[in-house]
Design an enzyme around this catalytic site. Structure first.
Site, short mmCIF file in Angstrom:
data_model
loop_
_atom_site.label_atom_id
_atom_site.label_comp_id
_atom_site.label_asym_id
_atom_site.label_seq_id
_atom_site.Cartn_x
_atom_site.Cartn_y
_atom_site.Cartn_z
N HIS A 1 0.88 -1.18 0.00
CA HIS A 1 0.00 0.00 0.00
C HIS A 1 0.91 1.22 0.00
O HIS A 1 1.94 1.23 0.69
CB HIS A 1 -0.90 0.03 1.23
CG HIS A 1 -1.55 1.36 1.47
ND1 HIS A 1 -2.75 1.72 0.88
CD2 HIS A 1 -1.14 2.44 2.20
CE1 HIS A 1 -3.07 2.94 1.26
NE2 HIS A 1 -2.11 3.40 2.06
N CYS B 1 -4.55 1.80 -4.49
CA CYS B 1 -3.80 2.93 -3.95
C CYS B 1 -2.50 3.17 -4.70
O CYS B 1 -2.06 4.32 -4.85
CB CYS B 1 -3.50 2.67 -2.47
SG CYS B 1 -2.64 1.09 -2.18
#
Length: 484
Positions: free
Chosen positions: A33, A105
Site C-alpha cells: 500500500h 492505492c
C-alpha cells in the site's frame, strides 16, 4: 520546491515475505500500500482520495508504519495545482471504482507522482498484482489480502477526510488517464454454451435498440484539464526557452481550447506542438492532452489543414506497440486525440486516408490487449469510430461486394479475445464496433465469424457477464445478428 516521498506499507505485515515462495513459487517481499507525502500531508486512495498528516494516518491504524520511505524527488508544482488535479481525478477514485488488484492505492500514487514529477513510482510496486495473478497459485492469496485490506481500512474508508470534488466538475467521458489494470485471467470455455438470449425490442419494434443508438463517433470534449496542463507547461523547461512569439501562441491556444470547439485555433498552434514534442519528450503527456482537444477544432484554412496533417500524422501512425511513446498515459492521450479527429468532417477524412488508416487501425487493435484499462478503452473508442465512419460512408447495400480489409480486421480484432476482457466499457465498445460491421455486411460477417470459430465467443460472453453489464446486452444483440 517541495520534497515528494512515497510511504511504502506492507499490508501482509511480513506474511507475504515468509509465505510467498511456498504459495507462488517466487519471492514477494510485501503486499504494498502506498501514499504520497508532500506539502505536509499524506495523499492516498482508500475508498476515495484521502489527505491527512502522515503521523495521523499511522496512528489511525494502530501505529502501522511504512516499511520504507522512498524519495521520489522535488516538485515545482504548487499545492493549489495539486488540489485542482485531485479534484479532476476524484470521480475515478471512489469506493465504487476501487479494485484491490486492478485500480488501487498504488495506481493513485503513480498518477500523483507523474503529475508532480513527470515520472511514476517504482515499477515493482505497480507490477506486483499482475505478477501475482499470473502465477499458478496467485489466486489463493486474493481472499487473504482482501481481508488484510479490510482490516487496514477499518470498515468505512470514507469516514476519514474524503477529498470531495466541486459540484461543477462533470466528465463527459471516462477520464482517459484511468489507472492501470492487470489483464484478467483467461475465461474457461463452456462447451456447448446455451443459446444467447433474444434482444428486447424498443417501443418502435427495433430488435437492435442498443446498436441502433450508437450512430455518432465517441469523442472526449472535456476541457477542464487544459488550464492545469498549460500552467504545468509554463513552469517547465519546454516553455522557459520559448520565443516570445511562441509563448503568445500557447497563451492564445489555451484560451481557444477552453472556449469550446467553435473557437478558432491560433495560427502556428500545430507547428508549436510538433516542435515542443520533438525537443521535450518529457512533456509528451501534457502535449497529447492539448492535442486531444485541438483535434475537435476544424481547420479554418488550407494552410492550417496542412499544418495539422504535418503534426498529427507522424503521431497517429506511430501508436503501435513499438511506438516512441514514453508512457502509457501519453499513448492513451494520443489514442484519444486520434478518436477525436472523427469529430470534424476534415478530421474524419484525414483519418481514413490509406496511409493513415492502415497503421492507426493496426495500432488500435493491438492496444485492445494492453495491460492498462484506460489504453484499452481509448483504443476501442478509436476502433469504433473507424467502424462507424467506414460503414456509414461505404456502399449503401449491406451485402454488395467484399468487405474492405480494414473492416475485416476490425470485426475479427474486436471479437478475438473478447472473453478475456475484464473492463465492461472496453467490451461494450468492441461489440459496438463489431455490430456496426455486422449490420452493414451481414452475410459476409456471418460466414467470416463462423469460419474463424469466433461466434461462440459472443454467446459465451453473454452468459459469463453480470446481469447489469451494458456489454452483456450489446452481446445479446450481436449474437442475434449472427444467428438471424
Amino acid at each position: 520546491m517541495a520534497k515528494v516521498q512515497l510511504a511504502l506499507y506492507d499490508l501482509s505485515r511480513g506474511l507475504a515475505r515468509s509465505m510467498s515462495m511456498a504459495l507462488l513459487g517466487r519471492q514477494v517481499d510485501g503486499i504494498w500500500h502506498t501514499g504520497v507525502i508532500v506539502y505536509g500531508k499524506e495523499y492516498f486512495f482508500s475508498g476515495g482520495i484521502q489527505a491527512m498528516k502522515h503521523e495521523d494516518f499511522c496512528a489511525m491504524h494502530g501505529g502501522f508504519r511504512p516499511e520504507q520511505y522512498i524519495d521520489l524527488g522535488k516538485t515545482q508544482i504548487p499545492e493549489d495545482l495539486l488540489q485542482d488535479f485531485l479534484r479532476e481525478i476524484s470521480p475515478r477514485f471512489t469506493a465504487m471504482t476501487y479494485n484491490l488488484f486492478r485500480h488501487n492505492c498504488n495506481n493513485f500514487s503513480d498518477e500523483v507522482s507523474r503529475f508532480l514529477l513527470d515520472r511514476g513510482i517504482p515499477e515493482y510496486i505497480i507490477n506486483l498484482p499482475n505478477e501475482v495473478l499470473q502465477t499458478p497459485m496467485g489466486r489463493m492469496m486474493v481472499p487473504m489480502v482482501e481481508q488484510m485490506t479490510t482490516e487496514l481500512h477499518g470498515g468505512d474508508p470514507l469516514a476519514h477526510a474524503p477529498f470531495q470534488p466541486p459540484a461543477s466538475v462533470v466528465h463527459a467521458t471516462p477520464a482517459p488517464t484511468a489507472a492501470p489494470a492487470a489483464p484478467a485471467p483467461a475465461a474457461t470455455p463452456v462447451a456447448p454454451p446455451p443459446p444467447a438470449a433474444v434482444p428486447q425490442r424498443d417501443a418502435s419494434g427495433n430488435i437492435y435498440p442498443l446498436l441502433s443508438k450508437h450512430t455518432k463517433p465517441l469523442l472526449s470534449p472535456d476541457t477542464s484539464v487544459i488550464t492545469t496542463v498549460v500552467k504545468r507547461l509554463e513552469g517547465s523547461d519546454a516553455v522557459h526557452h520559448m520565443s516570445p512569439g511562441d509563448k503568445e501562441v500557447l497563451k492564445a491556444l489555451s484560451t481557444a481550447l477552453t472556449a469550446g470547439s467553435t473557437a478558432s485555433l491560433p495560427a502556428g498552434a500545430y507547428g508549436l506542438l510538433a516542435r515542443l514534442r520533438a525537443a521535450h519528450q518529457e512533456s509528451e503527456f501534457k502535449l497529447m492532452c492539448l492535442l486531444r482537444v485541438m483535434a475537435l477544432h476544424a481547420p479554418e484554412s488550407l494552410e492550417q489543414a496542412q499544418e495539422q496533417r504535418k503534426c498529427v500524422v507522424p503521431i497517429f501512425t506511430s501508436m503501435g506497440q513499438d511506438g516512441p511513446f514514453r508512457s502509457a498515459q501519453g499513448l492513451a492521450m494520443a489514442l484519444c486525440a486520434a478518436a477525436n479527429m472523427f469529430g470534424t468532417p476534415a478530421g474524419a477524412a484525414l483519418m481514413v486516408e490509406a496511409d493513415v488508416m492502415a497503421p492507426c487501425v493496426d495500432a488500435a487493435l493491438q492496444h485492445l490487449h494492453h495491460a492498462r484499462a484506460d489504453v484499452r478503452q481509448l483504443a476501442s473508442a478509436l476502433v469504433f469510430n473507424f467502424a462507424l465512419q467506414l460503414t456509414t460512408n461505404g456502399s449503401s447495400s449491406a451485402d454488395s461486394g467484399d468487405m474492405p480489409d480494414e473492416i475485416t480486421q476490425i470485426l475479427l480484432g474486436c471479437l478475438e479475445g473478447l472473453l478475456d476482457e475484464s473492463d465492461d466499457l472496453t467490451a461494450e465498445r468492441r461489440l459496438m464496433a463489431a455490430g456496426c460491421v455486422m449490420r452493414k455486411y451481414k452475410t459476409h460477417c456471418t460466414e467470416l465469424v463462423e469460419g474463424c470459430e469466433l461466434g461462440h465467443h459472443v454467446t459465451q460472453f453473454v452468459h459469463a457477464s453480470p446481469a447489469n453489464s451494458q456489454a452483456k446486452h450489446l452481446a445479446v444483440e450481436v449474437a442475434h445478428l449472427l444467428q438471424a
